[in-house]
Write an enzyme that holds these catalytic residues in place. Structure first.
Site, PDB file in Angstrom:
ATOM      1  N   ARG A 266      -1.017  -1.673   3.836  1.00 14.07           N
ATOM      2  CA  ARG A 266      -0.949  -0.939   5.104  1.00 14.07           C
ATOM      3  C   ARG A 266      -0.135   0.530   5.192  1.00 14.07           C
ATOM      4  O   ARG A 266       0.042   1.059   6.249  1.00 14.07           O
ATOM      5  CB  ARG A 266      -0.515  -1.513   6.301  1.00 14.07           C
ATOM      6  CG  ARG A 266      -1.252  -3.030   6.675  1.00 14.07           C
ATOM      7  CD  ARG A 266      -1.007  -3.616   7.758  1.00 14.07           C
ATOM      8  NE  ARG A 266      -1.435  -2.878   8.932  1.00 14.07           N
ATOM      9  CZ  ARG A 266      -2.620  -2.634   9.584  1.00 14.07           C
ATOM     10  NH1 ARG A 266      -3.595  -3.421   8.786  1.00 14.07           N
ATOM     11  NH2 ARG A 266      -2.995  -1.876  10.470  1.00 14.07           N
ATOM     12  N   LEU A 267       0.175   0.654   4.024  1.00 16.41           N
ATOM     13  CA  LEU A 267       0.599   2.180   3.701  1.00 16.41           C
ATOM     14  C   LEU A 267      -0.406   3.193   3.642  1.00 16.41           C
ATOM     15  O   LEU A 267      -0.606   3.853   2.357  1.00 16.41           O
ATOM     16  CB  LEU A 267       1.758   2.304   2.620  1.00 16.41           C
ATOM     17  CG  LEU A 267       2.681   1.535   2.719  1.00 16.41           C
ATOM     18  CD1 LEU A 267       3.752   1.547   1.474  1.00 16.41           C
ATOM     19  CD2 LEU A 267       3.740   2.019   4.056  1.00 16.41           C
TER      20      LEU A 267
END
Length: 208
Positions: A187-188
């Site tokens: 989720r970066l």
């Protein structure tokens, strides 16, 4: 054959084009080449004068340095909302590619000549439908819509082309920000945004 977009490289500042229009053109071309259904589909979000939001999926019909263009009935909900509150947001949800493009900006009507030129290219059924449908208004039933279409057919007969209704035309979202979002592991995600600052554009990275 559908391509596998599950693995993507990073989106870095050095990868971006000098301006948002060129960068959008690159991603849009890749969406088309990738076989995405309706790659020009975009979610248009507007709000009333009182700030109540609404959203719907519409189709991009063109873009250039001045912005993104769609066409609609000016008496529709989106048409009346942008007349009251002339700002909007667009989202291009290219999920299979793990990409989104998010636009915010002011909304303006396109010139009548541009509207007429586009309307003349529409299929005849769509031209008649623009006259027949009181878009966004409550109608009693399907029969009322069919009656409106029959009336439009009788009104214009064999006229070619059917003229554009005076209440129908183009809207242009003039970007103040254009964000390019690319999914990444853990989720970066990469979020790089072009933001207009006076007459120039700056690029900034947003935390995911």
């Amino acid at each position: 054959m559908r391509r596998d977009y599950t693995e993507r490289g990073p989106l870095l500042e050095a990868d971006l084009a000098a301006d948002w229009r060129v960068q959008f053109g690159r991603w849009f071309a890749e969406a088309v080449a990738g076989g995405l259904p309706e790659p020009n589909a975009m979610v248009l979000a507007t709000a009333s004068r009182g700030g109540r939001p609404s959203a719907r999926t519409v189709l991009l019909k063109g873009y250039d340095d001045h912005g993104f263009v769609l066409f609609t009935n000016y008496d529709s909900r989106k048409g009346t909302e942008v007349a009251e509150n002339p700002y909007a947001s667009l989202v291009f949800p290219w999920f299979p590619m793990q990409r989104q493009v998010i636009v915010t900006g002011a909304v303006e009507r396109v010139g009548r000549a541009e509207t007429d030129a586009y309307f003349a290219e529409r299929p005849r059924g769509s031209q008649l439908g623009a006259w027949a449908s009181p878009q966004s208004r409550v109608v009693p039933d399907r029969a009322a819509l069919e009656a409106g279409l029959a009336e439009a057919r009788e009104r214009f007969g064999d006229a070619d082309p059917v003229p554009a209704p005076p209440h129908w035309g183009g809207l242009r979202v003039v970007p103040e920000t254009v964000e390019f979002w690319q999914g990444r592991a853990d989720r970066l995600h990469d979020r790089l945004r072009y933001r207009r600052a006076d007459t120039a554009w700056v690029v900034e990275r947003l935390a995911p």
